[in-house]
Design a protein around this motif. Structure first.
Motif, PDB file in Angstrom:
ATOM      1  N   THR A 131       3.134   3.174  -2.607  1.00 42.79           N
ATOM      2  CA  THR A 131       3.466   3.588  -3.957  1.00 42.79           C
ATOM      3  C   THR A 131       4.764   4.361  -4.131  1.00 42.79           C
ATOM      4  OG1 THR A 131       2.255   5.363  -4.398  1.00 42.79           O
ATOM      5  CG2 THR A 131       1.014   3.434  -4.619  1.00 42.79           C
ATOM      6  N   THR A 140      11.610   0.574 -13.517  1.00 43.84           N
ATOM      7  CA  THR A 140      10.273   1.080 -13.194  1.00 43.84           C
ATOM      8  C   THR A 140      10.639   2.800 -13.844  1.00 43.84           C
ATOM      9  OG1 THR A 140      10.084  -0.044 -11.024  1.00 43.84           O
ATOM     10  CG2 THR A 140       9.150   2.227 -11.396  1.00 43.84           C
ATOM     11  N   GLU A 187       2.624   5.809  -9.547  1.00 45.06           N
ATOM     12  CA  GLU A 187       1.580   5.105  -8.557  1.00 45.06           C
ATOM     13  C   GLU A 187       1.287   3.853  -9.073  1.00 45.06           C
ATOM     14  OE1 GLU A 187      -1.877   7.703  -8.927  1.00 45.06           O
ATOM     15  OE2 GLU A 187      -2.241   7.257  -6.729  1.00 45.06           O
ATOM     16  N   ARG A 188       1.575   3.177  -9.834  1.00 42.72           N
ATOM     17  CA  ARG A 188       0.942   1.896 -10.252  1.00 42.72           C
ATOM     18  C   ARG A 188       2.161   0.847  -9.384  1.00 42.72           C
ATOM     19  NH1 ARG A 188       1.525   0.928 -16.077  1.00 42.72           N
ATOM     20  NH2 ARG A 188       0.487  -1.086 -15.528  1.00 42.72           N
ATOM     21  N   VAL A 189       3.159   1.235  -9.237  1.00 42.18           N
ATOM     22  CA  VAL A 189       4.269   0.316  -8.532  1.00 42.18           C
ATOM     23  C   VAL A 189       4.335   0.546  -6.861  1.00 42.18           C
ATOM     24  CG1 VAL A 189       6.468  -0.322  -8.766  1.00 42.18           C
ATOM     25  CG2 VAL A 189       5.384   0.522 -10.730  1.00 42.18           C
ATOM     26  N   THR A 190       4.270  -0.582  -6.262  1.00 38.88           N
ATOM     27  CA  THR A 190       4.385  -0.305  -4.852  1.00 38.88           C
ATOM     28  C   THR A 190       5.882  -0.911  -4.600  1.00 38.88           C
ATOM     29  OG1 THR A 190       3.560  -2.459  -4.404  1.00 38.88           O
ATOM     30  CG2 THR A 190       2.036  -0.818  -4.609  1.00 38.88           C
ATOM     31  N   ASN A 235       9.631   3.168 -17.451  1.00 36.61           N
ATOM     32  CA  ASN A 235       8.499   3.278 -17.502  1.00 36.61           C
ATOM     33  C   ASN A 235       7.837   4.700 -17.470  1.00 36.61           C
ATOM     34  OD1 ASN A 235       8.329   0.459 -18.385  1.00 36.61           O
ATOM     35  ND2 ASN A 235       7.615  -0.157 -16.530  1.00 36.61           N
ATOM     36  N   ARG A 241       0.739  -1.220   0.156  1.00 33.45           N
ATOM     37  CA  ARG A 241      -0.017  -0.084   0.116  1.00 33.45           C
ATOM     38  C   ARG A 241       1.022   1.369  -0.184  1.00 33.45           C
ATOM     39  NH1 ARG A 241      -2.884   0.445   4.774  1.00 33.45           N
ATOM     40  NH2 ARG A 241      -4.135   2.122   3.551  1.00 33.45           N
ATOM     41  N   ASP A 294       5.929  -4.641  -4.757  1.00 30.32           N
ATOM     42  CA  ASP A 294       6.602  -5.014  -6.162  1.00 30.32           C
ATOM     43  C   ASP A 294       7.877  -4.823  -6.181  1.00 30.32           C
ATOM     44  OD1 ASP A 294       3.718  -5.262  -6.921  1.00 30.32           O
ATOM     45  OD2 ASP A 294       3.622  -2.931  -7.556  1.00 30.32           O
ATOM     46  N   CYS A 311       3.707  10.826 -12.849  1.00 28.57           N
ATOM     47  CA  CYS A 311       3.390  10.275 -11.290  1.00 28.57           C
ATOM     48  C   CYS A 311       2.198   9.066 -11.458  1.00 28.57           C
ATOM     49  CB  CYS A 311       2.594  11.541 -10.632  1.00 28.57           C
ATOM     50  SG  CYS A 311       3.919  12.917 -10.121  1.00 28.57           S
ATOM     51  N   ALA A 312       1.471   9.268 -12.435  1.00 30.04           N
ATOM     52  CA  ALA A 312       0.392   8.217 -12.506  1.00 30.04           C
ATOM     53  C   ALA A 312       1.175   6.754 -12.802  1.00 30.04           C
ATOM     54  CB  ALA A 312      -0.285   8.443 -13.932  1.00 30.04           C
ATOM     55  N   GLU A 313       2.370   6.774 -13.475  1.00 33.84           N
ATOM     56  CA  GLU A 313       3.184   5.454 -13.789  1.00 33.84           C
ATOM     57  C   GLU A 313       3.918   5.306 -12.466  1.00 33.84           C
ATOM     58  OE1 GLU A 313       3.771   2.671 -16.047  1.00 33.84           O
ATOM     59  OE2 GLU A 313       2.555   4.576 -16.532  1.00 33.84           O
TER      60      GLU A 313
END
Lengths: 150, 150
Positions: free
Chosen positions: A78, B116, A129-132, B119, A76, A135, A125-127
């Motif tokens: 990112t 990362t 946010e997809r990685v935690t 991307n 949780r 991950d 930033c959107a990209e």
DNA sequence: TTAACATGTAACCGAAGCAGTTACATAGTT
DNA sequence: AACTATGTAACTGCTTCGGTTACATGTTAA
């Protein structure tokens, strides 16, 4: 770009803390130990932890045998959280000196650029946010497991 | 982020050149005149033009009364072209010192981060590609027109 | 051919940011 | 009370940036 490595350090720190060491040597997360893994000075780690703590991502006290902990599950957190925590500013900068306001082009170009930069930054930033952190940790461990095939 | 203003300067330069001055004073695009609009030193503009020329976006000679020109229509020059022309590197950097390869986390984290970052960077570039110099010029001129409502 | 003009580039400056390091006061544990 | 680890100040060397001066080089116009 200019670019510092604070983002990388902060992610490394979080991944290190997130790694469950209960099975192994019960290593407590201190700035000293983390610094060994990151290969830098403990103070650099403390500075990073300070920012992460201020952002509410980690918690720790000064006592002995305490150790740093994540305030929530690694899945949780990112990379956008980290990006904001380490206070990275904008990717693009406008010149310090304002353009010639009498010029047809100069008058409005800074505002136009600012808007464009905002969109680009948002995509970045959107990209993130997809990685935690979970991950990152998982992938890093996977690489560790499949090493020594050389 | 670290962040320099070269991108902004380069876009300003291109928009200035793209602006059709045939109706007005027939101003030739020299580094001196562009510098006035950007509000900086002519050498800074020449450095930018040098990079843009190397990237094939503009052309110009040393002669007098020559002036710089775009090599193609402003609508066909994207901000991604400019981004690449000014040689902006990566947004994120890895620490110079490699992590501890003996550490479960340290062993592979740099590779993971690099992926990362790639991307995220790509998302940024995709956004830059959607905007052209013609777009920037149009929006800047629109602001100039609608000024003085203060 | 020559004068005028504009570029290309080297060289230097001050300012800023970064990573690294030392040192030490402070706070929490045992 | 002793120990341990953090928080933070202060300093260093390095790098990059924008700005500036200076000047040789190349191109055009007269």
């Amino acid at each position: 770009m200019s670019t510092n490595s604070r983002m990388s350090v902060a992610v490394h720190v979080l991944a290190w803390i997130a790694y469950d060491r209960r099975g192994t040597d019960k290593e407590i997360a201190t700035s000293e130990r983390i610094a060994t893994s990151v290969n830098t000075n403990p103070v650099v780690i403390r500075r990073a932890l300070g920012q992460l703590k201020a952002a509410g991502l980690v918690d720790g006290s000064r006592g002995r045998l305490t150790g740093w902990e994540l305030t929530r599950d690694a899945a949780r957190i990112t990379l956008l959280d980290v990006y904001r925590a380490v206070g990275e500013g904008e990717v693009f900068a406008l010149p310090a000196a304002p353009p010639d306001a009498e010029c047809y082009v100069g008058y409005g170009i800074h505002d136009v650029l600012a808007g464009t930069y905002r969109n680009a930054q948002q995509a970045l930033c959107a990209e993130l946010e997809r990685v935690t952190i979970a991950d990152v940790l998982r992938d890093a461990l996977a690489r560790y497991e499949s090493r020594s095939l050389a």
